[in-house]
Design a protein around this motif. Structure first.
Motif, PDB file in Angstrom:
ATOM      1  N   ASP A  79       3.873  -6.265   0.958  1.00 22.64           N
ATOM      2  CA  ASP A  79       2.919  -6.464   2.048  1.00 22.64           C
ATOM      3  C   ASP A  79       1.987  -5.255   2.163  1.00 22.64           C
ATOM      4  OD1 ASP A  79       1.826  -7.892   4.275  1.00 22.64           O
ATOM      5  OD2 ASP A  79       2.878  -6.492   5.605  1.00 22.64           O
ATOM      6  N   GLY A  80       0.691  -5.521   2.215  1.00 25.70           N
ATOM      7  CA  GLY A  80      -0.293  -4.453   2.335  1.00 25.70           C
ATOM      8  C   GLY A  80      -0.734  -3.858   1.011  1.00 25.70           C
ATOM      9  N   GLN A  81      -0.134  -4.286  -0.096  1.00 27.46           N
ATOM     10  CA  GLN A  81      -0.533  -3.805  -1.421  1.00 27.46           C
ATOM     11  C   GLN A  81      -1.530  -4.785  -2.032  1.00 27.46           C
ATOM     12  OE1 GLN A  81       3.147  -3.468  -3.620  1.00 27.46           O
ATOM     13  NE2 GLN A  81       3.569  -1.427  -2.807  1.00 27.46           N
ATOM     14  N   PHE A  82      -2.432  -4.244  -2.862  1.00 26.47           N
ATOM     15  CA  PHE A  82      -3.454  -5.074  -3.497  1.00 26.47           C
ATOM     16  C   PHE A  82      -3.525  -4.775  -4.981  1.00 26.47           C
ATOM     17  CE2 PHE A  82      -4.492  -4.790   0.930  1.00 26.47           C
ATOM     18  CZ  PHE A  82      -4.883  -6.083   1.239  1.00 26.47           C
ATOM     19  N   ARG A  83      -3.996  -5.760  -5.726  1.00 25.66           N
ATOM     20  CA  ARG A  83      -4.208  -5.604  -7.174  1.00 25.66           C
ATOM     21  C   ARG A  83      -5.446  -4.760  -7.409  1.00 25.66           C
ATOM     22  NH1 ARG A  83      -0.815  -6.331 -11.138  1.00 25.66           N
ATOM     23  NH2 ARG A  83      -2.086  -7.597 -12.486  1.00 25.66           N
ATOM     24  N   ARG A  84      -5.729  -4.511  -8.684  1.00 27.32           N
ATOM     25  CA  ARG A  84      -6.926  -3.759  -9.066  1.00 27.32           C
ATOM     26  C   ARG A  84      -8.142  -4.304  -8.327  1.00 27.32           C
ATOM     27  NH1 ARG A  84      -5.565  -5.376 -14.876  1.00 27.32           N
ATOM     28  NH2 ARG A  84      -3.407  -4.737 -14.811  1.00 27.32           N
ATOM     29  N   GLY A  85      -8.960  -3.421  -7.838  1.00 29.63           N
ATOM     30  CA  GLY A  85     -10.143  -3.844  -7.114  1.00 29.63           C
ATOM     31  C   GLY A  85      -9.919  -3.935  -5.617  1.00 29.63           C
ATOM     32  N   GLY A  86      -8.656  -3.940  -5.180  1.00 24.92           N
ATOM     33  CA  GLY A  86      -8.350  -3.906  -3.766  1.00 24.92           C
ATOM     34  C   GLY A  86      -8.632  -5.160  -2.975  1.00 24.92           C
ATOM     35  N   ILE A  87      -8.811  -6.292  -3.640  1.00 23.47           N
ATOM     36  CA  ILE A  87      -9.142  -7.534  -2.929  1.00 23.47           C
ATOM     37  C   ILE A  87      -7.968  -8.514  -2.922  1.00 23.47           C
ATOM     38  CG2 ILE A  87     -10.652  -9.555  -2.915  1.00 23.47           C
ATOM     39  CD1 ILE A  87     -12.812  -7.691  -4.161  1.00 23.47           C
ATOM     40  N   ILE A  88      -7.374  -8.710  -4.076  1.00 25.72           N
ATOM     41  CA  ILE A  88      -6.306  -9.708  -4.221  1.00 25.72           C
ATOM     42  C   ILE A  88      -4.971  -9.103  -3.789  1.00 25.72           C
ATOM     43  CG2 ILE A  88      -5.042 -11.159  -5.866  1.00 25.72           C
ATOM     44  CD1 ILE A  88      -7.655 -11.199  -7.539  1.00 25.72           C
ATOM     45  N   PRO A  89      -4.269  -9.758  -2.844  1.00 23.83           N
ATOM     46  CA  PRO A  89      -2.949  -9.257  -2.442  1.00 23.83           C
ATOM     47  C   PRO A  89      -2.028  -9.143  -3.657  1.00 23.83           C
ATOM     48  CG  PRO A  89      -3.676 -10.978  -0.949  1.00 23.83           C
ATOM     49  CD  PRO A  89      -4.646 -10.964  -2.100  1.00 23.83           C
ATOM     50  N   TYR A  90      -1.262  -8.055  -3.727  1.00 24.51           N
ATOM     51  CA  TYR A  90      -0.407  -7.796  -4.884  1.00 24.51           C
ATOM     52  C   TYR A  90       0.585  -8.921  -5.143  1.00 24.51           C
ATOM     53  CZ  TYR A  90       2.103  -5.411  -8.469  1.00 24.51           C
ATOM     54  OH  TYR A  90       2.645  -5.109  -9.683  1.00 24.51           O
ATOM     55  N   ILE A  91       1.044  -9.585  -4.096  1.00 23.44           N
ATOM     56  CA  ILE A  91       2.067 -10.626  -4.263  1.00 23.44           C
ATOM     57  C   ILE A  91       1.603 -11.736  -5.192  1.00 23.44           C
ATOM     58  CG2 ILE A  91       1.450 -12.018  -2.240  1.00 23.44           C
ATOM     59  CD1 ILE A  91       5.028 -11.149  -3.515  1.00 23.44           C
ATOM     60  N   GLU A  92       0.293 -11.879  -5.375  1.00 27.61           N
ATOM     61  CA  GLU A  92      -0.221 -12.901  -6.295  1.00 27.61           C
ATOM     62  C   GLU A  92       0.187 -12.614  -7.739  1.00 27.61           C
ATOM     63  OE1 GLU A  92      -1.345 -15.770  -5.232  1.00 27.61           O
ATOM     64  OE2 GLU A  92      -1.056 -14.953  -3.213  1.00 27.61           O
ATOM     65  N   HIS A  93       0.412 -11.351  -8.069  1.00 32.25           N
ATOM     66  CA  HIS A  93       0.874 -11.025  -9.428  1.00 32.25           C
ATOM     67  C   HIS A  93       2.299 -11.527  -9.671  1.00 32.25           C
ATOM     68  CE1 HIS A  93       1.839  -9.007 -13.130  1.00 32.25           C
ATOM     69  NE2 HIS A  93       2.729  -8.238 -12.505  1.00 32.25           N
ATOM     70  N   PRO A  94       3.281 -11.166  -8.828  1.00 33.36           N
ATOM     71  CA  PRO A  94       4.610 -11.743  -9.053  1.00 33.36           C
ATOM     72  C   PRO A  94       4.592 -13.274  -9.033  1.00 33.36           C
ATOM     73  CG  PRO A  94       4.761  -9.935  -7.493  1.00 33.36           C
ATOM     74  CD  PRO A  94       3.304 -10.171  -7.735  1.00 33.36           C
ATOM     75  N   ARG A  95       3.776 -13.857  -8.155  1.00 31.87           N
ATOM     76  CA  ARG A  95       3.671 -15.322  -8.101  1.00 31.87           C
ATOM     77  C   ARG A  95       3.210 -15.885  -9.458  1.00 31.87           C
ATOM     78  NH1 ARG A  95       3.628 -17.583  -3.561  1.00 31.87           N
ATOM     79  NH2 ARG A  95       2.512 -15.903  -2.491  1.00 31.87           N
ATOM     80  N   ALA A  96       2.233 -15.231 -10.077  1.00 35.01           N
ATOM     81  CA  ALA A  96       1.738 -15.666 -11.391  1.00 35.01           C
ATOM     82  C   ALA A  96       2.809 -15.515 -12.459  1.00 35.01           C
ATOM     83  CB  ALA A  96       0.484 -14.875 -11.771  1.00 35.01           C
TER      84      ALA A  96
END
Length: 143
Positions: free
Chosen positions: A22-39
């Protein structure tokens, strides 16, 4: 473990990862980090053990979670061991890290899915070379 228990375990892992990232983002700071584990989970879908590990693959490395906290939350020790295997430390030599992962079918499957997800997220040329080398190592036929 029956199907309902496996599904509950995957849900638990998703909840832990969602809270931890929660509160972490992927490169670029827009996409929530949780989208990476989801992928990553989507790439290993159908294998409940791999799904659990995929949800959790970055939580020890990138959050305040620990192996102990995952076990205390109800994640089986053998799956926490897979998450630990995928956790890269600063001291880890990349090729040795890959060799350890290659020896574990679950960790190997999740790491390949992780690399593919990273390659789909605007990688640098250096990252492309690194992941290409990693993918070649992890997909090498060991027979």
């Amino acid at each position: 473990m029956n199907e309902m228990e496996r599904e509950a375990l995957v849900k638990l892992a998703e909840e832990i990862a969602t809270k931890a990232h929660d509160g972490q983002f992927r490169r670029g700071g827009i996409i929530p980090y949780i989208e990476h584990p989801r992928a990553v989970v989507e790439r290993v879908a159908g294998d409940h053990e791999a799904e659990v590990v995929a949800w959790l693959h970055d939580v020890i490395e990138d959050t305040s979670e620990s192996a102990e906290s995952l076990i205390e939350a109800g994640v089986p020790e053998y799956l926490v061991a897979e998450v630990v295997l995928l956790t890269k430390t600063r001291e880890a030599v990349y090729d040795q890290y890959l060799e350890r992962i290659a020896a574990s079918p679950i960790a190997c499957r999740v790491k390949i899915a992780d690399m593919l997800s990273n390659l789909a997220d605007h990688p640098t040329r250096k990252q492309i070379r690194k992941y290409a080398r990693g993918l070649l190592r992890l997909t090498r036929d060991s027979s």
